[in-house]
Design a protein around this motif. Structure first.
Motif, PDB file in Angstrom:
ATOM      1  N   ILE A 145      41.983  19.908  25.969  1.00  0.00           N
ATOM      2  CA  ILE A 145      41.190  21.105  26.241  1.00  0.00           C
ATOM      3  C   ILE A 145      42.042  22.141  26.980  1.00  0.00           C
ATOM      4  O   ILE A 145      41.876  23.347  26.786  1.00  0.00           O
ATOM      5  N   LEU A 146      42.975  21.681  27.812  1.00  0.00           N
ATOM      6  CA  LEU A 146      43.870  22.617  28.495  1.00  0.00           C
ATOM      7  C   LEU A 146      44.764  23.347  27.495  1.00  0.00           C
ATOM      8  O   LEU A 146      45.028  24.546  27.639  1.00  0.00           O
ATOM      9  N   SER A 147      45.227  22.612  26.505  1.00  0.00           N
ATOM     10  CA  SER A 147      46.110  23.223  25.509  1.00  0.00           C
ATOM     11  C   SER A 147      45.380  24.260  24.667  1.00  0.00           C
ATOM     12  O   SER A 147      45.999  25.158  24.094  1.00  0.00           O
ATOM     13  N   SER A 148      44.060  24.148  24.586  1.00  0.00           N
ATOM     14  CA  SER A 148      43.277  25.098  23.788  1.00  0.00           C
ATOM     15  C   SER A 148      42.732  26.255  24.630  1.00  0.00           C
ATOM     16  O   SER A 148      42.136  27.186  24.082  1.00  0.00           O
ATOM     17  N   ALA A 149      42.940  26.194  25.936  1.00  0.00           N
ATOM     18  CA  ALA A 149      42.410  27.239  26.822  1.00  0.00           C
ATOM     19  C   ALA A 149      43.171  28.550  26.631  1.00  0.00           C
ATOM     20  O   ALA A 149      44.407  28.545  26.587  1.00  0.00           O
ATOM     21  N   PRO A 150      42.466  29.663  26.516  1.00  0.00           N
ATOM     22  CA  PRO A 150      43.136  30.965  26.354  1.00  0.00           C
ATOM     23  C   PRO A 150      43.753  31.426  27.667  1.00  0.00           C
ATOM     24  O   PRO A 150      43.454  30.880  28.734  1.00  0.00           O
ATOM     25  N   ASP A 151      44.591  32.436  27.582  1.00  0.00           N
ATOM     26  CA  ASP A 151      45.163  33.054  28.770  1.00  0.00           C
ATOM     27  C   ASP A 151      44.032  33.738  29.535  1.00  0.00           C
ATOM     28  O   ASP A 151      43.327  34.577  28.985  1.00  0.00           O
ATOM     29  N   VAL A 152      43.835  33.361  30.799  1.00  0.00           N
ATOM     30  CA  VAL A 152      42.726  33.921  31.573  1.00  0.00           C
ATOM     31  C   VAL A 152      43.231  34.953  32.577  1.00  0.00           C
ATOM     32  O   VAL A 152      44.415  34.999  32.915  1.00  0.00           O
ATOM     33  N   MET A 153      42.310  35.777  33.065  1.00  0.00           N
ATOM     34  CA  MET A 153      42.651  36.879  33.960  1.00  0.00           C
ATOM     35  C   MET A 153      43.365  36.385  35.210  1.00  0.00           C
ATOM     36  O   MET A 153      44.295  37.014  35.700  1.00  0.00           O
ATOM     37  N   GLN A 154      42.927  35.256  35.732  1.00  0.00           N
ATOM     38  CA  GLN A 154      43.532  34.721  36.955  1.00  0.00           C
ATOM     39  C   GLN A 154      45.011  34.424  36.761  1.00  0.00           C
ATOM     40  O   GLN A 154      45.849  34.753  37.607  1.00  0.00           O
ATOM     41  N   ASP A 155      45.355  33.808  35.641  1.00  0.00           N
ATOM     42  CA  ASP A 155      46.761  33.480  35.366  1.00  0.00           C
ATOM     43  C   ASP A 155      47.594  34.746  35.208  1.00  0.00           C
ATOM     44  O   ASP A 155      48.728  34.826  35.700  1.00  0.00           O
ATOM     45  N   ARG A 156      47.038  35.737  34.505  1.00  0.00           N
ATOM     46  CA  ARG A 156      47.767  36.995  34.323  1.00  0.00           C
ATOM     47  C   ARG A 156      48.015  37.675  35.658  1.00  0.00           C
ATOM     48  O   ARG A 156      49.107  38.198  35.912  1.00  0.00           O
ATOM     49  N   PHE A 157      46.990  37.681  36.508  1.00  0.00           N
ATOM     50  CA  PHE A 157      47.141  38.330  37.812  1.00  0.00           C
ATOM     51  C   PHE A 157      48.207  37.629  38.643  1.00  0.00           C
ATOM     52  O   PHE A 157      49.077  38.276  39.235  1.00  0.00           O
ATOM     53  N   GLN A 158      48.145  36.305  38.718  1.00  0.00           N
ATOM     54  CA  GLN A 158      49.104  35.569  39.534  1.00  0.00           C
ATOM     55  C   GLN A 158      50.535  35.794  39.053  1.00  0.00           C
ATOM     56  O   GLN A 158      51.450  35.986  39.865  1.00  0.00           O
ATOM     57  N   GLN A 159      50.718  35.780  37.746  1.00  0.00           N
ATOM     58  CA  GLN A 159      52.058  35.957  37.189  1.00  0.00           C
ATOM     59  C   GLN A 159      52.595  37.364  37.477  1.00  0.00           C
ATOM     60  O   GLN A 159      53.729  37.525  37.950  1.00  0.00           O
ATOM     61  N   ARG A 160      51.793  38.380  37.222  1.00  0.00           N
ATOM     62  CA  ARG A 160      52.258  39.755  37.379  1.00  0.00           C
ATOM     63  C   ARG A 160      52.316  40.179  38.848  1.00  0.00           C
ATOM     64  O   ARG A 160      53.220  40.926  39.235  1.00  0.00           O
ATOM     65  N   PHE A 161      51.395  39.710  39.645  1.00  0.00           N
ATOM     66  CA  PHE A 161      51.397  40.047  41.067  1.00  0.00           C
ATOM     67  C   PHE A 161      52.642  39.485  41.748  1.00  0.00           C
ATOM     68  O   PHE A 161      53.253  40.145  42.594  1.00  0.00           O
ATOM     69  N   SER A 162      53.032  38.279  41.361  1.00  0.00           N
ATOM     70  CA  SER A 162      54.208  37.644  41.974  1.00  0.00           C
ATOM     71  C   SER A 162      55.496  38.391  41.641  1.00  0.00           C
ATOM     72  O   SER A 162      56.501  38.254  42.349  1.00  0.00           O
ATOM     73  N   GLN A 163      55.474  39.186  40.574  1.00  0.00           N
ATOM     74  CA  GLN A 163      56.669  39.917  40.170  1.00  0.00           C
ATOM     75  C   GLN A 163      56.793  41.277  40.862  1.00  0.00           C
ATOM     76  O   GLN A 163      57.828  41.937  40.759  1.00  0.00           O
ATOM     77  N   LEU A 164      55.752  41.696  41.576  1.00  0.00           N
ATOM     78  CA  LEU A 164      55.783  42.969  42.281  1.00  0.00           C
ATOM     79  C   LEU A 164      56.638  42.869  43.540  1.00  0.00           C
ATOM     80  O   LEU A 164      56.799  41.787  44.108  1.00  0.00           O
ATOM     81  N   ALA A 165      57.144  44.016  43.975  1.00  0.00           N
ATOM     82  CA  ALA A 165      57.897  44.065  45.227  1.00  0.00           C
ATOM     83  C   ALA A 165      56.977  43.702  46.389  1.00  0.00           C
ATOM     84  O   ALA A 165      55.751  43.861  46.310  1.00  0.00           O
ATOM     85  N   ASP A 166      57.577  43.229  47.472  1.00  0.00           N
ATOM     86  CA  ASP A 166      56.793  42.801  48.634  1.00  0.00           C
ATOM     87  C   ASP A 166      55.884  43.911  49.148  1.00  0.00           C
ATOM     88  O   ASP A 166      54.718  43.690  49.469  1.00  0.00           O
ATOM     89  N   TRP A 167      56.385  45.151  49.213  1.00  0.00           N
ATOM     90  CA  TRP A 167      55.576  46.250  49.742  1.00  0.00           C
ATOM     91  C   TRP A 167      54.421  46.582  48.817  1.00  0.00           C
ATOM     92  O   TRP A 167      53.339  46.967  49.286  1.00  0.00           O
ATOM     93  N   GLU A 168      54.614  46.406  47.495  1.00  0.00           N
ATOM     94  CA  GLU A 168      53.522  46.655  46.554  1.00  0.00           C
ATOM     95  C   GLU A 168      52.433  45.602  46.717  1.00  0.00           C
ATOM     96  O   GLU A 168      51.239  45.914  46.681  1.00  0.00           O
ATOM     97  N   GLN A 169      52.844  44.339  46.872  1.00  0.00           N
ATOM     98  CA  GLN A 169      51.870  43.270  47.100  1.00  0.00           C
ATOM     99  C   GLN A 169      51.054  43.538  48.358  1.00  0.00           C
ATOM    100  O   GLN A 169      49.825  43.413  48.364  1.00  0.00           O
ATOM    101  N   ALA A 170      51.749  43.914  49.433  1.00  0.00           N
ATOM    102  CA  ALA A 170      51.067  44.182  50.701  1.00  0.00           C
ATOM    103  C   ALA A 170      50.100  45.355  50.564  1.00  0.00           C
ATOM    104  O   ALA A 170      48.980  45.322  51.104  1.00  0.00           O
ATOM    105  N   MET A 171      50.513  46.389  49.841  1.00  0.00           N
ATOM    106  CA  MET A 171      49.668  47.557  49.658  1.00  0.00           C
ATOM    107  C   MET A 171      48.408  47.201  48.877  1.00  0.00           C
ATOM    108  O   MET A 171      47.299  47.620  49.229  1.00  0.00           O
ATOM    109  N   ILE A 172      48.556  46.429  47.801  1.00  0.00           N
ATOM    110  CA  ILE A 172      47.408  46.050  46.985  1.00  0.00           C
ATOM    111  C   ILE A 172      46.433  45.192  47.778  1.00  0.00           C
ATOM    112  O   ILE A 172      45.210  45.397  47.731  1.00  0.00           O
TER     113      ILE A 172
END
Length: 208
Positions: free
Chosen positions: A148-175
């Protein structure tokens, strides 16, 4: 990083754009022209949209995106976002306890126990005890759970965690500061909330 440094970074970002009109792309918003001094958006027909309406539209887009993500997950797996988070943690560890899951995903242990109950009912995980210590209950993912995990679609939480972690430290703090402030403006800062994008009750039986 202190607030003064964050504000200076924001000013540098603003000055990097052309004088008063800019394309705001910090949050991935493209092809929209803004009047920076007035914080207003130009819309068709020359109508000026107040910043309050723009903010409400942005909030509405986030809510709709979260709802669509949850519906896609439910259609593909029958899981809620919180159930998916717990199942992913069990799969990541291979074998773990309710306490270990609660610490990793930052849910209460009672909430994790309730979610694991649902996953056991659907044969996605199993509980077991060891002879050396019968007091401790271990949770292990099953073949059905892996499938069931292999069939799970990409969810908003995963997208946020992946993209948020790639932001600069000051951008993360600002958000984070902006989101905390928005919660206060909406009188939601006192509400208890788990770190998961899921609008429903965390340990509900099935998707809404």
């Amino acid at each position: 990083m202190d607030i003064k440094t964050i504000l200076n970074k924001m000013m540098d970002l603003c000055l990097s754009f052309e004088k008063t009109e800019c394309c705001v792309h910090l949050f991935g918003i493209r092809n929209k022209i803004y009047d920076w001094r007035g914080c207003i958006r130009r819309v068709a027909g020359g109508v000026i949209e107040p910043r309050t309406e723009f903010a409400l539209r942005a909030i509405r887009r986030l809510l709709r995106s979260a709802d669509l993500s949850e519906r896609r997950l439910a259609a593909a797996t029958g899981l809620t976002p919180s159930q998916l988070v717990v199942l992913q943690e069990v799969a990541r560890e291979g074998e773990t306890t309710a306490g270990g899951i609660a610490t990793a995903v930052q849910f209460s242990q009672a909430t994790v126990t309730s979610i694991v109950d649902r996953l056991v009912e659907r044969s996605f995980v199993v509980r077991s005890r060891r002879e050396k210590d019968r007091r401790k209950v271990w949770v292990t993912i099953t073949a059905e759970g892996q499938e069931i995990l292999s069939s799970a679609p990409d969810v908003m939480q995963d997208r946020f965690q992946q993209r948020f972690s790639q932001l600069a430290d000051w951008e993360q703090a600002m958000i984070v500061a902006m989101l905390e402030r928005l919660s206060a403006v909406l009188d939601a800062d006192g509400l208890e909330a788990a770190p998961v994008i899921d609008a429903g009750i965390i340990d509900r039986i099935a998707p809404d």
